[in-house]
Design an enzyme around this catalytic site. Structure first.
Site, PDB file in Angstrom:
ATOM      1  N   PRO A 137     -40.386  38.539  16.138  1.00 22.15           N
ATOM      2  CA  PRO A 137     -41.229  39.374  17.004  1.00 22.15           C
ATOM      3  C   PRO A 137     -42.670  39.383  16.529  1.00 22.15           C
ATOM      4  O   PRO A 137     -42.957  39.630  15.359  1.00 22.15           O
ATOM      5  CB  PRO A 137     -40.569  40.749  16.890  1.00 22.15           C
ATOM      6  CG  PRO A 137     -39.132  40.433  16.658  1.00 22.15           C
ATOM      7  CD  PRO A 137     -39.128  39.207  15.779  1.00 22.15           C
ATOM      8  N   CYS A 138     -43.594  39.106  17.461  1.00 25.34           N
ATOM      9  CA  CYS A 138     -44.967  38.773  17.066  1.00 25.34           C
ATOM     10  C   CYS A 138     -45.960  39.911  17.209  1.00 25.34           C
ATOM     11  O   CYS A 138     -47.115  39.770  16.842  1.00 25.34           O
ATOM     12  CB  CYS A 138     -45.455  37.597  17.903  1.00 25.34           C
ATOM     13  SG  CYS A 138     -45.478  37.935  19.684  1.00 25.34           S
ATOM     14  N   GLN A 139     -45.550  41.050  17.730  1.00 25.77           N
ATOM     15  CA  GLN A 139     -46.520  42.099  18.018  1.00 25.77           C
ATOM     16  C   GLN A 139     -47.374  42.525  16.814  1.00 25.77           C
ATOM     17  O   GLN A 139     -48.559  42.815  16.974  1.00 25.77           O
ATOM     18  CB  GLN A 139     -45.819  43.321  18.618  1.00 25.77           C
ATOM     19  CG  GLN A 139     -45.478  43.184  20.094  1.00 25.77           C
ATOM     20  CD  GLN A 139     -44.242  42.331  20.333  1.00 25.77           C
ATOM     21  OE1 GLN A 139     -43.553  41.974  19.387  1.00 25.77           O
ATOM     22  NE2 GLN A 139     -43.970  42.005  21.575  1.00 25.77           N
TER      23      GLN A 139
END
Length: 347
Positions: free
Chosen positions: A85-87
């Site tokens: 997950p890149c947030q």
């Protein structure tokens, strides 16, 4: 191990979501046997569109490489791939929080699993901001210590048949010898919104297509209906009559919110909030609405028949479907990554 055309590469997809990376790698000839993700709502789309691949709901922090071993049976080569997950590393998060978060745990978990199992091939895809983070540097250093050859770089998805102005950090690694980042798709003009969205049945805001439950979009308020009628392709809120412009718009340095896409240009980056007209240039080029879930998936280069909704009687909310699609690796980019891994296996 057979080093010829018949090499059997089997892969496990960590943080698999609805299967964009899995689907693209399979198109490249890699046998992705399993996907792991902590979001159970992704199970239907992942398994329905990737026959024989098994979805396992799990938090990466609880996994060991031994959990993957059953999926590598009879493999000549093992691959571990994923898109954490890149947030925490996204430009949007940095604008909202004022600085990068220190939560690098999922990148660290990916590195831990590589160290435990030493898969022959590795790939990771993420937002460009991660490239400057110490967690990524630590991962690269660890790969070197483990005798991997690795390459990384920020790639423009438009160079790989994706109709978006989307840039992604891609890492590929091999314990077999040299490896290269995927080469841009040769001899093609950049794909446009028109190439992917033209011909879909028209729908109104807040409605759903009778033949495709994923071709559905969010309703607009009366004010936003007036705004989108005055929005021009490629334009912004500056196209509106003065009474429709809010104070917050006048203070904003970002003109894209409340804008329309252009037919004959790439789309903006498809984010997890593409279903909202207000969060970017996500207005349909011609129809008075935000793009639909299906249109977002097409711009992510999922096939038109990629099943996203298990039951039309109780579908997931549109914003959750949009998050699944926006979090996915574009299929065409994933295929290019798979071809890079295949080339490394045949060196």
């Amino acid at each position: 191990m057979r080093r010829g055309d018949g090499i059997n590469i089997r892969a496990v997809d960590l943080f698999c979501g609805i299967g964009g990376l899995t689907h693209g790698l399979r198109l490249a000839g890699i046998d992705v046997k399993a996907g792991f993700d902590n979001d159970p709502s992704c199970r239907f789309a992942y398994e329905a569109n990737n026959s024989g691949a098994v979805f396992t709901e799990a938090d990466a922090r609880t996994l060991s490489f031994s959990d993957f071993e059953p999926h590598y049976q009879d493999a000549d080569l093992k691959a571990l791939v994923g898109c954490a997950p890149c947030q925490p590393f996204s430009a949007h998060t940095r604008r909202q929080q004022g600085a990068e978060t220190d939560d690098c745990s999922l990148i660290d978990e990916f590195a831990r699993l590589i160290t435990e199992g030493l898969p022959d091939l590795v790939s990771m895809e993420n937002v460009p901001g991660l490239a400057k983070h110490e967690a990524f540097g630590a991962l690269c250093n660890q790969l070197t210590e483990l005798d991997y050859t690795h390459k990384s770089g920020v790639l423009s998805c438009a160079d790989y048949g994706v109709p978006q102005n989307r840039k992604r950090l891609v890492l590929v690694a091999s314990r077999l010898g040299k490896i290269s980042l995927p080469s841009p798709t040769p001899g093609e003009n950049k794909k446009t919104v028109h190439d992917f969205l033209n011909g879909l049945p028209p729908i109104g805001d807040g409605s759903v297509c009778s033949t495709d439950p994923a071709h559905t979009c969010m309703p607009l308020s009366e004010t936003n209906r007036s705004r989108i009628h005055q929005s021009k392709p490629g334009g912004s809120w500056r196209d509106w009559e003065p009474h429709l412009v809010s104070k917050c718009h006048k203070k904003s340095y970002y003109p894209a919110p409340y804008g329309r896409m252009r037919w004959y240009a790439p789309a903006p980056t498809i984010t997890t909030q593409f279903c909202y007209y207000s969060t970017g240039r996500f207005g349909h080029p011609a129809q008075h609405r935000a793009i639909s879930v299906r249109e977002g998936a097409l711009l992510q280069t999922f096939p038109r028949d990629y099943a996203l909704i298990e039951s039309s009687d109780a579908p997931l909310p549109i914003h959750k479907l949009a998050r699944q699609v926006g979090n996915a690796v574009p299929v065409s980019l994933a295929q290019a990554i798979g071809e890079s891994l295949m080339e490394a296996a045949h060196e």
